[in-house]
Design an enzyme around this catalytic site. Structure first.
Site, PDB file in Angstrom:
ATOM      1  N   ARG A 124       0.844  -1.188   0.000  1.00 31.29           N
ATOM      2  CA  ARG A 124       0.000   0.000   0.000  1.00 31.29           C
ATOM      3  C   ARG A 124       0.880   1.238   0.000  1.00 31.29           C
ATOM      4  NH1 ARG A 124      -2.772   1.033   5.925  1.00 31.29           N
ATOM      5  NH2 ARG A 124      -0.853   1.428   7.088  1.00 31.29           N
ATOM      6  N   ASN A 162      -5.327   7.990   4.081  1.00 27.92           N
ATOM      7  CA  ASN A 162      -5.276   7.112   5.248  1.00 27.92           C
ATOM      8  C   ASN A 162      -3.851   7.014   5.761  1.00 27.92           C
ATOM      9  OD1 ASN A 162      -6.603   4.995   7.020  1.00 27.92           O
ATOM     10  ND2 ASN A 162      -4.933   3.799   6.138  1.00 27.92           N
ATOM     11  N   GLU A 163      -3.663   7.336   7.037  1.00 23.77           N
ATOM     12  CA  GLU A 163      -2.346   7.233   7.671  1.00 23.77           C
ATOM     13  C   GLU A 163      -1.255   7.780   6.755  1.00 23.77           C
ATOM     14  OE1 GLU A 163      -2.995   3.567  10.811  1.00 23.77           O
ATOM     15  OE2 GLU A 163      -2.007   3.111   8.907  1.00 23.77           O
ATOM     16  N   CYS A 171      10.629  10.127   0.376  1.00 28.48           N
ATOM     17  CA  CYS A 171      10.874   9.664  -0.997  1.00 28.48           C
ATOM     18  C   CYS A 171      12.082  10.421  -1.530  1.00 28.48           C
ATOM     19  CB  CYS A 171       9.640   9.917  -1.861  1.00 28.48           C
ATOM     20  SG  CYS A 171       9.786   9.297  -3.553  1.00 28.48           S
ATOM     21  N   GLU A 320      -8.599   4.582  14.998  1.00 27.44           N
ATOM     22  CA  GLU A 320      -8.311   3.156  14.875  1.00 27.44           C
ATOM     23  C   GLU A 320      -7.612   2.658  16.139  1.00 27.44           C
ATOM     24  OE1 GLU A 320      -6.124   1.753  11.513  1.00 27.44           O
ATOM     25  OE2 GLU A 320      -7.130   3.101  10.097  1.00 27.44           O
ATOM     26  N   TRP A 328       1.321  -7.016  12.227  1.00 25.76           N
ATOM     27  CA  TRP A 328       2.570  -6.490  11.673  1.00 25.76           C
ATOM     28  C   TRP A 328       3.725  -6.482  12.660  1.00 25.76           C
ATOM     29  CZ3 TRP A 328       3.263  -2.350  14.831  1.00 25.76           C
ATOM     30  CH2 TRP A 328       2.106  -1.707  15.332  1.00 25.76           C
ATOM     31  N   LYS A 369      -5.172 -10.280   7.079  1.00 25.91           N
ATOM     32  CA  LYS A 369      -6.189 -11.282   7.405  1.00 25.91           C
ATOM     33  C   LYS A 369      -6.089 -11.796   8.835  1.00 25.91           C
ATOM     34  CE  LYS A 369      -3.607 -15.138   5.215  1.00 25.91           C
ATOM     35  NZ  LYS A 369      -2.567 -14.302   4.576  1.00 25.91           N
ATOM     36  N   PHE A 370      -4.926 -11.635   9.473  1.00 26.66           N
ATOM     37  CA  PHE A 370      -4.799 -12.042  10.868  1.00 26.66           C
ATOM     38  C   PHE A 370      -4.841 -10.852  11.830  1.00 26.66           C
ATOM     39  CE2 PHE A 370      -2.723 -15.772   8.778  1.00 26.66           C
ATOM     40  CZ  PHE A 370      -3.723 -16.682   9.094  1.00 26.66           C
ATOM     41  N   HIS A 371      -5.279  -9.707  11.321  1.00 22.81           N
ATOM     42  CA  HIS A 371      -5.520  -8.551  12.185  1.00 22.81           C
ATOM     43  C   HIS A 371      -6.907  -8.705  12.803  1.00 22.81           C
ATOM     44  CE1 HIS A 371      -6.045  -4.422  13.548  1.00 22.81           C
ATOM     45  NE2 HIS A 371      -4.829  -4.107  13.134  1.00 22.81           N
TER      46      HIS A 371
END
EC number: 3.2.1.23
Length: 678
Positions: A124, A162-163, A171, A320, A328, A369-371
């Site tokens: 992302r 987002n965030e 960069c 959040e 993570w 998916k495991f959050h």
């Protein structure tokens, strides 16, 4: 599109964010599920008491599946389902990650890291903040979303991207270099002024033309610290400029308040939120417990207090958090029974008036998916879901606290610029880390039961009885004067080692350390004498310390404690000085936690700081929120034993009257509407 109704206000101006009581919400990603689940989702949200959901956060590839082709049918349906269900919408602009077609057609938007390599799609935030191509396409999407939903009655809040800066804040590509040069020209005006600010006479780095200036990519040696510092400043401003560009589009079409989710947490440091906070209509923060830290619960309290500081003491939104494990960290730990409630109400105690989670349903696929989520993979016949529902009911019972603010008479000065510069490549000790020293000072006050405001270096300090400035390595003349004038006017301050060392250009203040604070502290430090990892020193007070010592001589101050051993036996380690009408303390070493708490107790008592909670190991948190006519005492018991505290009033969580004492079971939270007549 489905039905709309005009909202109060006019585009170009924002109405305040107003919610009926404490908002309870989550990120909702219906695009990950089929339509057969959506109605059930709304019904379950109502059962849990969820009344604010963030949607379209990662919606770009769904809204614009091909360049210039827009499809709003699904988003229309979702917004209408939520609206009919009485659930307000925190509508994302959808720009947080570009769709595959954009990075395929325009790979030049991809970010470049400091080693000069490009990062690719598949994760992302695969975009460079300085890319004009990315901005053009992103703002075109924002225009379409704002036109379509700008006056929809379901929309309570706009959620920009987002965030921002979570992954792509820094960069190093040529588009960024060009933008960096423009920023530097505006800051310095001439190349000679830039050379002076960066000290380019060192190592033959003097620039003759703006075209020679680039981003601070990795070098064979350490990099120019002035260049690196300014690049941090620029990068924060560049993303803030991007936020403003989305904000301008939204303002053309809507009067709904606008925000974006900050990341005030231990592992994110690239954005100077003191500069960002005035740009949002309401401050919002994402916070996740970091189990890589020694005391995650203390860090949660610190982050909540810092977020309240960014909000200027006003209400803020917890946008959040997690119901359980994240995905993570090296070891993603589940929350113990009751911890979800304790964590949530700690944020509320410290100023939050919205409690939201990532996310609604646990994803069956993808990187997260495991959050954890409000609805776990195991469904609603779970202890987690029952606690989620219970929390919703508890928050409803706390709605009456709206309009109160947190009371604190001690403050810690916090600076992102001091963090960036003080943790640079070439410094006296790589073991000294800015945030760890800030946390140590906060922890000492936290364990004394003292509520703390976190403030910017230039903030008005007049209302505080005690101000602590830990490791404030970089400070401007004006910021230093703000602190020293506070002391001279009768304030009490504690300043710790490696403070006041350099000015805003990272230029050492000559004449002896701690530079900007030398006169107020009544000392002169001739030389730093850091300690090797694991080495300790003993003070004649009986305290032990590590990390750092200094060759310090008194210049008016009194020695409170000195070293018995180590490299500088007999040298003062803790001093106290009368400066004007006030008192300035200095700590020239990193005290171990018990000794730090003991010293802070002495300093706080001298400053007449009021401890709201009991002294201990920080496992009990007590915070007071109040207004002109009412006050509430929050008691959070993280400990292993039941707790009894003096109190009179009405306890809101259980609905019980409280006379003289209140028992708070282990793992529980209690909130007392205090009887002020008692």
């Amino acid at each position: 599109m489905n039905s709309r109704a005009a909202r109060p206000g006019t585009p170009g101006t924002a109405t305040p964010f107003v919610h009926d009581g404490i908002a309870y919400g989550c990120d909702y990603n219906p695009e990950q599920w089929g339509p057969e689940v959506w109605a059930e989702d709304v019904a379950l949200m109502r059962e849990a008491g969820v009344d604010l959901v963030a949607i379209n956060i990662f919606g770009w590839s769904h809204l614009e599946p091909r360049p210039g082709e827009y499809d709003f049918d699904t988003l229309d349906t979702i917004i209408e389902l939520l609206h009919v269900g009485g659930i307000r919408v925190n509508l994302g602009t959808g720009t947080s990650s570009p769709p595959p077609w954009l990075t395929t057609r325009h790979p030049e938007i991809l970010p470049m890291t400091e080693d000069g390599t490009t990062r690719y799609p598949g994760g992302r935030q695969a975009w460079c903040p300085s890319s004009p191509v990315f901005r053009e396409h992103a703002l075109a999407l924002v225009e379409k979303v704002a036109e379509r939903y700008g006056d929809h009655p379901a929309i309570a809040l706009w959620h920009v991207s987002n965030e921002l800066g979570c992954h792509n804040a820094l960069c190093y590509d040529e588009a960024t270099a060009a933008a960096f040069r423009t920023w530097l020209l505006a800051r310095y005006g001439t190349i000679d002024a830039l050379n002076d600010a960066w000290g380019t006479s060192f190592w033959s780095q003097q620039y003759g033309d703006w075209a020679e200036v680039g981003t601070p990519k990795l070098t064979l040696s350490s990099r120019n610290p002035g260049q690196v510092l300014d690049f941090h400043r620029f990068s924060s401003d560049e993303l803030l400029g991007y936020y403003r560009s989305e904000l301008a589009v939204l303002r053309r079409h809507s009067s709904v308040p606008v925000t974006t989710n900050f990341m005030v947490t231990a592992h994110i440091r690239n954005l100077d939120y003191w500069r960002w906070a005035p740009e949002v209509d309401v401050v919002a923060n994402d916070h996740y417990l970091d189990h890589r830290l020694g005391d995650p619960a203390m860090e949660l309290a610190f982050a909540a207090d810092l977020t309240r500081g960014l909000a200027g003491g006003k209400a803020w939104l917890l946008m959040e958090q997690s119901t359980g494990a994240v995905n993570w960290q090296p070891h993603n730990l589940a929350k113990a029974p009751g911890q979800l409630t304790r964590n949530s109400l700690t944020h509320v105690a410290r100023g939050a008036e919205a409690v939201c989670f990532f996310q609604w349903r646990a994803s069956p696929q993808g990187s997260e998916k495991f959050h954890s989520a409000l609805v776990p993979h195991a469904g609603t016949d779970t202890e987690l879901w029952r606690e989620v529902v219970s929390l919703g009911h508890t928050l409803d019972r706390l709605d009456e606290i709206i309009g109160t603010t947190v009371l604190a008479d001690a403050a810690i000065v916090f600076s992102w610029e001091a963090w960036w510069a003080g943790d640079g490549e070439s410094r006296p000790s790589q073991s000294v880390r800015y945030l760890e020293q800030v946390h140590a000072a906060y922890s000492a006050l936290h364990e004394l039961g003292v509520t703390v405001d976190i403030v910017a270096p230039g903030a008005d300090l007049g209302r505080y009885r005690l101000v602590v400035a830990p490791n404030l390595y970089l400070v401007s003349d004006a910021q230093a004067a703000n602190i020293t004038d506070y002391i001279a006017g009768g304030g009490h301050a504690l300043i710790t080692f490696f403070s006041g060392i350099v000015d805003e250009d990272d230029r050492v203040r000559l004449g002896g350390y701690p530079g900007a604070f030398r006169e107020a502290l009544g000392i002169t430090v001739e030389e730093f004498s850091p300690l090797l990892p694991g080495h300790r020193v003993t003070l004649d007070s009986g305290a032990t310390a590590g990390l750092w010592t200094e060759r310090l001589r008194l210049a008016g101050a009194d020695a409170v404690a000195g070293y018995l051993d180590g490299p500088l036996p007999g040298t003062p380690a803790i001093t106290r000085n009368a400066h004007g009408a006030g008192t300035a303390w200095y700590v020239a070493t990193a005290l171990e936690s018990g000794a730090y708490r003991d010293l802070m107790r002495t300093v706080a008592q001298g400053a007449r700081v009021t401890a709201v909670g009991p002294e201990g190991d920080g496992s009990v948190e007590v915070v007071r929120r109040a207004s002109a006519d009412r006050s509430y005492l929050f008691v959070v018991n993280h400990g292993q034993d039941d707790l009894t505290i003096p109190a009179n009033g009405h306890e809101l969580v259980t609905g019980s009257a409280v006379t003289r004492t209140l028992r708070v079971p282990t793992g529980a939270v209690r909130v007392i509407r205090e009887d002020t007549a008692a």
